[in-house]
Design a protein around this motif. Sequence first.
Motif, short mmCIF file in Angstrom:
data_model
loop_
_atom_site.label_atom_id
_atom_site.label_comp_id
_atom_site.label_asym_id
_atom_site.label_seq_id
_atom_site.Cartn_x
_atom_site.Cartn_y
_atom_site.Cartn_z
N GLU A 41 9.27 17.31 20.56
CA GLU A 41 8.81 18.07 19.38
C GLU A 41 9.97 18.86 18.77
O GLU A 41 10.19 18.83 17.57
CB GLU A 41 7.69 19.04 19.76
CG GLU A 41 6.37 18.39 20.06
CD GLU A 41 5.32 19.40 20.50
OE1 GLU A 41 4.13 19.10 20.32
OE2 GLU A 41 5.67 20.47 21.04
N LEU A 83 8.85 8.74 23.06
CA LEU A 83 7.88 8.58 24.15
C LEU A 83 8.10 7.26 24.88
O LEU A 83 8.06 7.22 26.11
CB LEU A 83 6.45 8.64 23.59
CG LEU A 83 5.96 10.01 23.16
CD1 LEU A 83 4.60 9.90 22.46
CD2 LEU A 83 5.86 10.97 24.35
N ILE A 120 -1.40 10.95 25.64
CA ILE A 120 -0.71 11.92 24.78
C ILE A 120 -1.13 11.67 23.33
O ILE A 120 -1.02 10.54 22.85
CB ILE A 120 0.82 11.77 24.91
CG1 ILE A 120 1.26 12.01 26.36
CG2 ILE A 120 1.54 12.70 23.93
CD1 ILE A 120 2.66 11.51 26.68
N LEU A 143 7.60 16.58 26.41
CA LEU A 143 6.89 16.61 25.12
C LEU A 143 7.42 17.74 24.24
O LEU A 143 7.64 17.54 23.03
CB LEU A 143 5.39 16.76 25.34
CG LEU A 143 4.70 15.63 26.12
CD1 LEU A 143 3.20 15.86 26.17
CD2 LEU A 143 5.03 14.27 25.55
N LYS A 144 7.63 18.91 24.81
CA LYS A 144 8.17 20.04 24.04
C LYS A 144 9.56 19.73 23.51
O LYS A 144 9.89 20.08 22.37
CB LYS A 144 8.19 21.31 24.90
CG LYS A 144 6.82 21.91 25.06
CD LYS A 144 6.86 23.20 25.83
CE LYS A 144 5.46 23.79 25.83
NZ LYS A 144 5.06 24.48 26.98
N LEU A 149 2.78 16.79 19.84
CA LEU A 149 2.51 15.96 21.01
C LEU A 149 1.71 16.78 22.00
O LEU A 149 2.20 17.79 22.49
CB LEU A 149 3.82 15.49 21.66
CG LEU A 149 4.77 14.68 20.79
CD1 LEU A 149 6.07 14.38 21.55
CD2 LEU A 149 4.12 13.39 20.32
N ASP A 150 0.49 16.36 22.26
CA ASP A 150 -0.37 17.08 23.20
C ASP A 150 -0.75 16.18 24.36
O ASP A 150 -1.26 15.07 24.16
CB ASP A 150 -1.65 17.56 22.51
CG ASP A 150 -1.39 18.65 21.49
OD1 ASP A 150 -0.54 19.52 21.76
OD2 ASP A 150 -2.04 18.63 20.43
N LEU A 151 -0.50 16.66 25.57
CA LEU A 151 -0.95 15.96 26.76
C LEU A 151 -2.46 16.14 26.84
O LEU A 151 -2.95 17.26 26.97
CB LEU A 151 -0.25 16.51 28.01
CG LEU A 151 -0.59 15.83 29.33
CD1 LEU A 151 -0.23 14.34 29.30
CD2 LEU A 151 0.14 16.53 30.48
N CYS A 166 5.17 17.84 30.39
CA CYS A 166 5.02 18.89 29.36
C CYS A 166 6.37 19.31 28.80
O CYS A 166 6.51 19.50 27.58
CB CYS A 166 4.28 20.10 29.93
SG CYS A 166 2.53 19.78 30.24
N ILE A 223 -0.45 12.02 19.38
CA ILE A 223 0.70 12.14 18.48
C ILE A 223 0.16 12.49 17.09
O ILE A 223 -0.76 11.82 16.62
CB ILE A 223 1.49 10.82 18.38
CG1 ILE A 223 1.89 10.29 19.76
CG2 ILE A 223 2.71 10.99 17.47
CD1 ILE A 223 2.47 8.88 19.73
#
Length: 159
Positions: free
Chosen positions: A74, A25, A6, A70-71, A93-95, A67, A8
């Motif tokens: 955020e 996280l 992930i 993470l959303k 935050l991107d997978l 996912c 950041i």
Amino acid sequence: MAEIYISIGSNVDRERHFKNGLAALIKHFPDYSHSNVYESEPVGFSGRNFFNSVFAAKTIISVEQVCLILKQIEQDNGRTRSDKKFSPRTLDLDLLMYDDMICEEPAQLPRDEITKNAFVLLPLSEVAAEVEHPVAGQKIKAIWQNYHNPSQKLWKVEL
């Protein structure tokens, strides 16, 4: 057990949001490792510099659930879904990868920006050097060693 990676990033009240995001996280994915933190200039727009890193973890949680987590993290840090693609971020935050999965939904995996952006690739190479990129067919460390984009500068910072 799936291996997840992930990215950041934050450039709005970046130290606070970055630390909050990392703590969240760790709460959700306690079996983890974390790269160094880097400062980089924004790509695609003018604005304040970003803090960036990559968080690696092992989990039994599905890609869909990751996912959603993470959303939520955020959103808990002031991120709104109406933000433009290239704009300041409280927390991004991107997978990047979920094992060797290749898909477009619920997220693009592996994430396209792995091979395009130094602020993703360098920290990823620290936590996933020997992992093979499922599309490029090369180890992450080899992709980083062959990466060349002098316009993207980044430097290590201590938080």
